[in-house]
Enzyme design. Structure first.
Site, PDB file in Angstrom:
ATOM      1  N   GLU A   1     -14.519  -5.496   9.137  1.00 18.17           N
ATOM      2  CA  GLU A   1     -13.146  -5.210   9.674  1.00 18.17           C
ATOM      3  C   GLU A   1     -13.355  -3.832  10.255  1.00 18.17           C
ATOM      4  OE1 GLU A   1     -10.862  -6.107   6.489  1.00 18.17           O
ATOM      5  OE2 GLU A   1     -10.777  -3.941   5.484  1.00 18.17           O
TER       6      GLU A   1
ATOM      7  N   SER B   1      -6.641  -2.162   1.662  1.00 17.44           N
ATOM      8  CA  SER B   1      -6.881  -1.657   0.439  1.00 17.44           C
ATOM      9  C   SER B   1      -7.488  -2.756  -0.835  1.00 17.44           C
ATOM     10  CB  SER B   1      -5.672  -0.830  -0.063  1.00 17.44           C
ATOM     11  OG  SER B   1      -5.448   0.334   0.821  1.00 17.44           O
TER      12      SER B   1
ATOM     13  N   TYR C   1      -9.215   3.514  -5.762  1.00 16.73           N
ATOM     14  CA  TYR C   1      -7.948   4.576  -5.755  1.00 16.73           C
ATOM     15  C   TYR C   1      -7.661   4.745  -7.321  1.00 16.73           C
ATOM     16  CZ  TYR C   1      -7.366   2.575  -1.202  1.00 16.73           C
ATOM     17  OH  TYR C   1      -7.522   2.150   0.222  1.00 16.73           O
TER      18      TYR C   1
ATOM     19  N   GLY D   1      -7.576   5.054   4.423  1.00 13.85           N
ATOM     20  CA  GLY D   1      -7.059   6.036   3.531  1.00 13.85           C
ATOM     21  C   GLY D   1      -7.436   7.505   3.838  1.00 13.85           C
TER      22      GLY D   1
ATOM     23  N   ASP E   1     -16.036  -1.011   8.939  1.00  6.73           N
ATOM     24  CA  ASP E   1     -16.754  -1.502   7.695  1.00  6.73           C
ATOM     25  C   ASP E   1     -17.715  -2.425   8.021  1.00  6.73           C
ATOM     26  OD1 ASP E   1     -14.946   0.116   6.479  1.00  6.73           O
ATOM     27  OD2 ASP E   1     -13.872  -1.496   5.454  1.00  6.73           O
TER      28      ASP E   1
ATOM     29  N   GLU F   1       0.794  -1.135   0.051  1.00  6.38           N
ATOM     30  CA  GLU F   1       0.004   0.040   0.028  1.00  6.38           C
ATOM     31  C   GLU F   1       0.939   1.211   0.108  1.00  6.38           C
ATOM     32  OE1 GLU F   1      -3.748  -0.506   2.249  1.00  6.38           O
ATOM     33  OE2 GLU F   1      -2.784  -2.025   3.171  1.00  6.38           O
TER      34      GLU F   1
ATOM     35  N   ARG G   1     -11.605   3.465  10.827  1.00 13.10           N
ATOM     36  CA  ARG G   1     -12.895   3.174  10.191  1.00 13.10           C
ATOM     37  C   ARG G   1     -13.448   1.742  10.041  1.00 13.10           C
ATOM     38  NH1 ARG G   1     -11.277   3.036   4.552  1.00 13.10           N
ATOM     39  NH2 ARG G   1     -11.931   0.701   4.739  1.00 13.10           N
TER      40      ARG G   1
ATOM     41  N   ASN H   1     -10.308  -0.343  10.483  1.00 21.54           N
ATOM     42  CA  ASN H   1      -9.330  -0.080  10.005  1.00 21.54           C
ATOM     43  C   ASN H   1      -8.497   1.048  10.813  1.00 21.54           C
ATOM     44  OD1 ASN H   1      -8.763  -1.427   6.836  1.00 21.54           O
ATOM     45  ND2 ASN H   1     -10.885  -0.883   7.441  1.00 21.54           N
TER      46      ASN H   1
END
Length: 318
Positions: A277, A152, A222, A283, A263, A17, A261, A279
Protein backbone atom coordinates in the site's frame (compact mmCIF):
# COMPACT_ATOMS: atom_id res chain seq x y z
CA UNK A 1 13.73 40.54 11.00
CA UNK A 2 11.74 38.69 8.33
CA UNK A 3 8.15 38.08 9.37
CA UNK A 4 7.59 34.47 10.32
CA UNK A 5 5.16 32.28 8.38
CA UNK A 6 2.15 31.18 10.42
CA UNK A 7 1.88 27.39 10.22
CA UNK A 8 -1.34 25.76 11.40
CA UNK A 9 -0.64 22.17 12.45
CA UNK A 10 -3.85 20.10 12.31
CA UNK A 11 -4.01 17.03 14.55
CA UNK A 12 -6.58 14.69 16.05
CA UNK A 13 -9.74 14.17 14.01
CA UNK A 14 -12.71 11.81 14.30
CA UNK A 15 -10.96 8.71 12.89
CA UNK A 16 -9.75 5.75 14.96
CA UNK A 17 -6.23 7.12 14.47
CA UNK A 18 -6.93 10.21 16.61
CA UNK A 19 -4.25 9.47 19.22
CA UNK A 20 -1.60 8.65 16.61
CA UNK A 21 -2.33 11.98 14.92
CA UNK A 22 -1.91 13.90 18.17
CA UNK A 23 1.56 12.38 18.60
CA UNK A 24 2.52 13.31 15.03
CA UNK A 25 1.13 16.82 15.39
CA UNK A 26 3.08 17.53 18.57
CA UNK A 27 6.26 16.28 16.93
CA UNK A 28 5.81 18.69 14.01
CA UNK A 29 5.10 21.59 16.37
CA UNK A 30 8.27 20.81 18.32
CA UNK A 31 10.37 20.56 15.15
CA UNK A 32 9.27 23.75 13.38
CA UNK A 33 12.27 26.11 13.13
CA UNK A 34 10.98 28.95 15.33
CA UNK A 35 13.12 31.57 13.62
CA UNK A 36 11.13 31.05 10.39
CA UNK A 37 7.73 29.76 11.47
CA UNK A 38 5.07 30.72 13.98
CA UNK A 39 3.40 27.43 15.03
CA UNK A 40 -0.36 27.40 15.50
CA UNK A 41 -1.69 24.13 16.96
CA UNK A 42 -5.19 23.23 15.80
CA UNK A 43 -6.83 20.20 17.40
CA UNK A 44 -9.82 18.54 15.76
CA UNK A 45 -11.80 16.57 18.33
CA UNK A 46 -13.45 13.20 17.85
CA UNK A 47 -16.70 14.89 16.79
CA UNK A 48 -14.94 16.88 14.07
CA UNK A 49 -14.92 20.23 15.91
CA UNK A 50 -11.91 22.46 15.22
CA UNK A 51 -10.20 24.40 18.03
CA UNK A 52 -9.50 27.27 15.61
CA UNK A 53 -11.30 28.34 12.45
CA UNK A 54 -8.79 28.65 9.63
CA UNK A 55 -8.94 31.35 6.99
CA UNK A 56 -6.61 33.33 4.78
CA UNK A 57 -4.96 36.14 6.68
CA UNK A 58 -4.95 34.10 9.90
CA UNK A 59 -2.58 31.37 8.70
CA UNK A 60 -0.11 31.19 5.82
CA UNK A 61 0.21 27.43 5.37
CA UNK A 62 -1.41 24.34 6.89
CA UNK A 63 0.31 21.11 7.96
CA UNK A 64 -2.49 18.52 8.27
CA UNK A 65 -0.86 15.75 10.31
CA UNK A 66 -4.06 13.69 10.19
CA UNK A 67 -4.22 9.94 9.71
CA UNK A 68 -7.06 7.79 8.42
CA UNK A 69 -10.54 8.75 7.17
CA UNK A 70 -11.48 12.46 7.30
CA UNK A 71 -7.87 13.66 7.44
CA UNK A 72 -6.01 11.46 4.97
CA UNK A 73 -8.75 10.71 2.47
CA UNK A 74 -9.17 14.08 0.77
CA UNK A 75 -11.95 15.50 2.97
CA UNK A 76 -9.78 18.02 4.84
CA UNK A 77 -7.69 18.63 1.72
CA UNK A 78 -10.85 19.65 -0.15
CA UNK A 79 -11.86 21.98 2.68
CA UNK A 80 -8.44 23.66 2.61
CA UNK A 81 -8.73 24.01 -1.17
CA UNK A 82 -12.02 25.91 -0.77
CA UNK A 83 -10.34 28.20 1.76
CA UNK A 84 -7.49 28.89 -0.66
CA UNK A 85 -4.90 27.83 1.92
CA UNK A 86 -1.60 26.14 0.96
CA UNK A 87 -1.21 22.79 2.70
CA UNK A 88 1.35 20.06 3.11
CA UNK A 89 0.93 16.72 1.38
CA UNK A 90 -1.12 15.09 -1.33
CA UNK A 91 -4.13 16.72 -2.94
CA UNK A 92 -7.76 15.62 -2.88
CA UNK A 93 -7.62 12.91 -5.55
CA UNK A 94 -4.32 11.32 -4.51
CA UNK A 95 -5.40 11.29 -0.87
CA UNK A 96 -8.73 9.64 -1.68
CA UNK A 97 -7.22 7.01 -3.99
CA UNK A 98 -4.48 6.07 -1.52
CA UNK A 99 -6.88 5.87 1.42
CA UNK A 100 -9.24 3.48 -0.36
CA UNK A 101 -7.48 0.13 -0.70
CA UNK A 102 -9.65 -0.92 -3.64
CA UNK A 103 -9.12 2.29 -5.64
CA UNK A 104 -5.41 2.21 -4.80
CA UNK A 105 -5.05 -1.32 -6.17
CA UNK A 106 -6.88 -0.38 -9.35
CA UNK A 107 -4.43 2.47 -9.87
CA UNK A 108 -1.49 0.14 -9.29
CA UNK A 109 -2.83 -2.54 -11.63
CA UNK A 110 -3.41 0.06 -14.35
CA UNK A 111 0.26 1.04 -14.09
CA UNK A 112 1.55 -2.55 -14.00
CA UNK A 113 2.73 -2.31 -10.39
CA UNK A 114 2.95 -5.76 -8.71
CA UNK A 115 0.54 -6.29 -5.83
CA UNK A 116 -0.59 -9.27 -3.75
CA UNK A 117 -3.58 -11.41 -4.83
CA UNK A 118 -6.72 -10.06 -3.17
CA UNK A 119 -10.49 -9.79 -3.32
CA UNK A 120 -12.89 -7.19 -2.01
CA UNK A 121 -16.58 -7.13 -1.21
CA UNK A 122 -19.12 -4.92 0.54
CA UNK A 123 -20.86 -5.50 3.84
CA UNK A 124 -24.06 -5.99 1.82
CA UNK A 125 -22.37 -8.75 -0.20
CA UNK A 126 -21.29 -10.44 3.04
CA UNK A 127 -24.71 -10.21 4.66
CA UNK A 128 -26.74 -11.40 1.67
CA UNK A 129 -24.63 -14.15 0.12
CA UNK A 130 -25.43 -17.80 0.79
CA UNK A 131 -21.83 -18.75 -0.05
CA UNK A 132 -19.37 -16.70 1.96
CA UNK A 133 -16.51 -19.02 1.02
CA UNK A 134 -17.23 -18.09 -2.58
CA UNK A 135 -16.22 -14.50 -1.83
CA UNK A 136 -12.64 -15.55 -0.99
CA UNK A 137 -12.21 -18.93 -2.70
CA UNK A 138 -9.55 -17.60 -5.10
CA UNK A 139 -7.22 -17.19 -2.11
CA UNK A 140 -5.55 -19.65 0.24
CA UNK A 141 -5.09 -19.60 4.01
CA UNK A 142 -3.76 -17.56 5.70
CA UNK A 143 -5.51 -14.38 4.59
CA UNK A 144 -5.49 -10.83 5.91
CA UNK A 145 -8.85 -9.09 6.33
CA UNK A 146 -8.84 -5.28 6.27
CA UNK A 147 -11.33 -2.41 6.17
CA UNK A 148 -10.87 -0.65 2.83
CA UNK A 149 -10.47 2.78 4.43
CA UNK A 150 -8.29 2.68 7.54
CA UNK A 151 -4.64 2.76 8.54
CA UNK A 152 -2.24 2.09 11.42
CA UNK A 153 -3.17 -1.62 11.29
CA UNK A 154 -6.57 -0.84 12.83
CA UNK A 155 -9.35 -3.34 12.07
CA UNK A 156 -6.99 -5.91 10.49
CA UNK A 157 -7.07 -9.65 11.19
CA UNK A 158 -4.97 -12.61 10.10
CA UNK A 159 -7.32 -15.53 9.48
CA UNK A 160 -6.73 -19.23 8.87
CA UNK A 161 -10.26 -20.66 8.89
CA UNK A 162 -13.84 -19.77 8.01
CA UNK A 163 -14.61 -19.15 11.68
CA UNK A 164 -11.74 -16.65 11.90
CA UNK A 165 -12.79 -15.13 8.57
CA UNK A 166 -16.26 -14.43 9.97
CA UNK A 167 -14.74 -12.75 13.03
CA UNK A 168 -12.29 -10.75 10.93
CA UNK A 169 -14.92 -9.48 8.52
CA UNK A 170 -17.22 -8.46 11.39
CA UNK A 171 -14.33 -6.47 12.87
CA UNK A 172 -13.50 -4.84 9.52
CA UNK A 173 -17.08 -3.76 8.74
CA UNK A 174 -17.08 -1.90 12.03
CA UNK A 175 -14.73 0.56 10.33
CA UNK A 176 -15.82 0.54 6.69
CA UNK A 177 -18.56 -0.93 4.50
CA UNK A 178 -15.98 -2.35 2.06
CA UNK A 179 -13.66 -5.20 3.07
CA UNK A 180 -10.40 -6.19 1.38
CA UNK A 181 -9.04 -9.72 1.85
CA UNK A 182 -5.41 -10.27 0.84
CA UNK A 183 -3.45 -13.43 0.26
CA UNK A 184 -0.99 -14.05 3.09
CA UNK A 185 2.53 -14.79 1.88
CA UNK A 186 5.83 -15.53 3.57
CA UNK A 187 7.77 -12.33 3.04
CA UNK A 188 9.88 -9.59 4.57
CA UNK A 189 8.09 -6.26 5.09
CA UNK A 190 9.91 -3.29 3.58
CA UNK A 191 9.21 0.45 3.48
CA UNK A 192 10.43 3.38 1.42
CA UNK A 193 9.73 7.10 1.80
CA UNK A 194 8.92 9.39 -1.10
CA UNK A 195 9.35 13.16 -0.91
CA UNK A 196 8.83 15.81 -3.55
CA UNK A 197 6.55 17.19 -6.24
CA UNK A 198 4.66 15.37 -9.01
CA UNK A 199 7.47 15.38 -11.52
CA UNK A 200 10.78 14.90 -9.71
CA UNK A 201 10.16 13.13 -6.37
CA UNK A 202 12.96 11.46 -4.43
CA UNK A 203 12.97 8.04 -2.76
CA UNK A 204 14.66 7.36 0.58
CA UNK A 205 16.77 4.40 1.58
CA UNK A 206 14.81 1.21 2.13
CA UNK A 207 13.85 0.10 5.63
CA UNK A 208 12.63 -3.22 6.98
CA UNK A 209 9.94 -3.65 9.62
CA UNK A 210 10.96 -5.95 12.46
CA UNK A 211 7.95 -8.24 12.60
CA UNK A 212 7.78 -10.44 15.69
CA UNK A 213 4.88 -12.78 15.09
CA UNK A 214 2.59 -12.91 12.07
CA UNK A 215 2.34 -9.18 11.40
CA UNK A 216 3.01 -5.71 12.83
CA UNK A 217 -0.17 -4.69 14.64
CA UNK A 218 -1.20 -1.38 16.22
CA UNK A 219 0.35 -2.17 19.61
CA UNK A 220 3.70 -3.08 18.06
CA UNK A 221 3.71 0.10 15.97
CA UNK A 222 2.68 2.63 18.61
CA UNK A 223 2.71 1.17 22.13
CA UNK A 224 5.79 -1.03 22.18
CA UNK A 225 9.23 0.26 23.16
CA UNK A 226 10.91 -2.32 20.93
CA UNK A 227 12.73 -1.21 17.79
CA UNK A 228 10.19 -1.66 15.00
CA UNK A 229 12.44 -1.18 11.98
CA UNK A 230 15.95 -1.66 10.65
CA UNK A 231 17.01 1.28 8.48
CA UNK A 232 18.64 0.86 6.05
CA UNK A 233 17.54 -2.72 5.44
CA UNK A 234 20.09 -5.44 4.72
CA UNK A 235 19.17 -6.16 1.10
CA UNK A 236 20.90 -6.92 -2.20
CA UNK A 237 21.50 -3.61 -3.96
CA UNK A 238 19.33 -4.77 -6.88
CA UNK A 239 16.33 -5.26 -4.58
CA UNK A 240 16.88 -1.98 -2.73
CA UNK A 241 16.97 -0.11 -6.02
CA UNK A 242 13.85 -1.88 -7.28
CA UNK A 243 12.04 -0.86 -4.10
CA UNK A 244 12.98 2.76 -4.73
CA UNK A 245 11.88 2.61 -8.37
CA UNK A 246 8.55 0.97 -7.52
CA UNK A 247 7.98 3.53 -4.77
CA UNK A 248 8.30 6.37 -7.25
CA UNK A 249 6.01 4.57 -9.70
CA UNK A 250 3.38 4.02 -6.98
CA UNK A 251 3.62 7.70 -6.01
CA UNK A 252 3.09 8.82 -9.58
CA UNK A 253 0.28 6.27 -10.10
CA UNK A 254 -1.88 8.02 -7.49
CA UNK A 255 -0.71 11.53 -8.46
CA UNK A 256 1.22 12.02 -5.23
CA UNK A 257 2.62 15.33 -4.00
CA UNK A 258 4.62 16.20 -0.92
CA UNK A 259 5.12 12.88 0.81
CA UNK A 260 4.14 9.24 1.01
CA UNK A 261 5.40 5.99 2.49
CA UNK A 262 5.22 2.90 0.31
CA UNK A 263 5.00 -0.53 1.97
CA UNK A 264 6.23 -3.74 0.34
CA UNK A 265 6.28 -7.49 0.78
CA UNK A 266 9.54 -9.07 -0.38
CA UNK A 267 9.54 -12.81 -1.07
CA UNK A 268 13.18 -13.53 -0.46
CA UNK A 269 13.07 -17.08 -1.86
CA UNK A 270 11.72 -15.88 -5.24
CA UNK A 271 13.03 -12.31 -5.33
CA UNK A 272 9.49 -11.02 -5.97
CA UNK A 273 8.35 -7.64 -4.64
CA UNK A 274 4.71 -6.72 -4.03
CA UNK A 275 3.53 -3.19 -3.27
CA UNK A 276 1.25 -3.58 -0.26
CA UNK A 277 0.00 0.00 0.00
CA UNK A 278 0.90 3.67 -0.13
CA UNK A 279 0.24 6.03 2.79
CA UNK A 280 -0.05 9.74 2.02
CA UNK A 281 0.33 10.85 5.65
CA UNK A 282 2.25 8.11 7.46
CA UNK A 283 3.05 8.24 11.16
CA UNK A 284 5.10 11.40 11.47
CA UNK A 285 7.13 11.51 14.66
CA UNK A 286 10.96 11.38 14.65
CA UNK A 287 10.64 7.71 15.70
CA UNK A 288 8.33 6.90 12.76
CA UNK A 289 9.86 4.82 10.01
CA UNK A 290 9.17 7.49 7.40
CA UNK A 291 11.19 10.12 9.24
CA UNK A 292 13.91 7.63 10.13
CA UNK A 293 14.23 6.54 6.48
CA UNK A 294 14.86 10.16 5.50
CA UNK A 295 17.25 10.71 8.37
CA UNK A 296 19.24 7.70 7.10
CA UNK A 297 19.14 9.37 3.67
CA UNK A 298 20.72 12.54 5.08
CA UNK A 299 17.62 14.66 5.88
CA UNK A 300 16.97 15.49 9.54
CA UNK A 301 13.44 15.66 10.96
CA UNK A 302 13.36 19.49 11.23
CA UNK A 303 14.72 19.76 7.67
CA UNK A 304 12.07 17.28 6.50
CA UNK A 305 9.33 19.43 8.03
CA UNK A 306 10.84 22.54 6.44
CA UNK A 307 11.07 20.89 3.01
CA UNK A 308 7.41 19.82 3.14
CA UNK A 309 6.27 23.33 3.99
CA UNK A 310 8.29 24.72 1.10
CA UNK A 311 6.71 22.16 -1.24
CA UNK A 312 3.25 23.24 -0.07
CA UNK A 313 4.07 26.89 -0.76
CA UNK A 314 5.57 26.05 -4.17
CA UNK A 315 2.40 24.21 -5.24
CA UNK A 316 0.24 27.19 -4.32
CA UNK A 317 2.57 29.67 -5.98
CA UNK A 318 3.05 31.48 -2.66
Amino acid sequence: MTERLRVAVLAGGPSAEHEVSLQSGQAVLDALPKERYEPMPVVIDRQGRWSLELRRGVVDVVFPVLHGPYGEDGVVQGHLETLGLPYVGCGVLASAVAMDKTAMRRAFLADGIPITPHVWFTEHDWRTTTDRWGLVKSLDWPMYVKPANMGSSIGISRVTSMEELHTGVELAVGYDRVVVVEQGIIARELICGVLGDHDTPDASVTGELNVHGDWLDYEAKYLSHSEIATIPAALPERIAEEVRELSLRAYRAIGGYGLARVDFLYEEHTGNLHVLEINTMPGFTPRSVYARAWEASGLSYPDLVDRLINLALARSGA
